[in-house]
Design an enzyme around this catalytic site. Structure first.
Site, mmCIF file in Angstrom:
data_model
loop_
_atom_site.group_PDB
_atom_site.id
_atom_site.type_symbol
_atom_site.label_atom_id
_atom_site.label_comp_id
_atom_site.label_asym_id
_atom_site.label_seq_id
_atom_site.Cartn_x
_atom_site.Cartn_y
_atom_site.Cartn_z
ATOM 1 N N CYS A 1 -2.842 8.373 6.081
ATOM 2 C CA CYS A 1 -3.541 7.119 6.399
ATOM 3 C C CYS A 1 -2.630 6.201 7.201
ATOM 4 C CB CYS A 1 -3.957 6.397 5.114
ATOM 5 S SG CYS A 1 -5.206 7.262 4.149
ATOM 6 N N HIS B 1 -6.032 -0.557 5.502
ATOM 7 C CA HIS B 1 -5.567 0.781 5.135
ATOM 8 C C HIS B 1 -6.727 1.725 5.440
ATOM 9 C CE1 HIS B 1 -3.765 3.487 1.715
ATOM 10 N NE2 HIS B 1 -4.388 4.226 2.620
ATOM 11 N N THR C 1 0.851 -1.185 0.000
ATOM 12 C CA THR C 1 0.000 0.000 0.000
ATOM 13 C C THR C 1 0.884 1.231 0.000
ATOM 14 O OG1 THR C 1 -2.034 0.922 0.926
ATOM 15 C CG2 THR C 1 -0.303 0.321 2.503
#
Length: 183
Positions: free
Chosen positions: A27, A44, A22
């Site tokens: 985040c 995520h 990712t």
């Protein structure tokens, strides 16, 4: 092993060999691993806490509490045991300058996941939280190891799933468990 991209609002749990990847700015990604069952997973999430109510365009997985519980549930369904889970957390960068303390969602996300894991009794084995740089994360489902590649500032603006923004200079670091410092 095959590569599996985990985007914002998503999670993925597996017993199969995989590289879960990712790209993170403010985040946070939570990676969990059960070394006995060989089950690993990643989420995520975009915002701390729980979704207040369904809103157009927001998936429940965009919120830390929902995203993390969904990941735990998916791993338990594949044979993991909650008492054996090890946590690895990444992200929560302050990638936007000039925000007030209450607007610094990266720090709020980082604080949230650490508190959530402590309350859930899931031990933290590795972390790389905060800072000012976006990062690309790779989590190996076979052994629970992670590596982080920091994305240079000029490439942070559009670090999209196609990874076109990752072509510029970056540093790759293996992380020390718990301290999050690079080796």
């Amino acid at each position: 092993p095959p590569t599996r991209l985990v985007q914002s609002g998503q999670h993925h749990a597996t017993r199969e060999p995989a590289q879960l990847i990712t790209v993170l700015g403010s985040c946070v990604a939570t990676c969990l691993y059960d070394p006995v069952a060989g089950v690993a997973g990643m989420n995520h999430f975009l915002l701390p806490g729980s979704a207040p109510k369904p809103q157009p365009g927001m998936m429940p997985g965009h919120y830390g509490a929902t995203a993390t519980q969904s990941l735990i549930d998916a791993m338990l369904a594949q044979g993991a045991k909650r008492h054996r889970l090890e946590a690895h957390v990444f992200g929560g960068a302050g990638v936007l300058a000039g925000l007030s303390d209450s607007q610094r969602v990266g720090q709020r996300n980082a604080d949230f996941i650490l508190a959530y894991l402590a309350e859930a009794g899931i031990p933290l084995h590795q972390q790389d939280l905060g800072g000012k740089q976006a990062r690309m994360l790779r989590f190996n489902s076979q052994d629970g190891s992670a590596s982080v590649r920091y994305i240079e500032a000029q490439n942070q603006a559009l670090a999209l799933p196609d990874h076109s923004a990752l072509g510029g200079p970056a540093a790759t670091h293996r992380l020390d468990p718990l301290t999050g410092s690079g080796r």
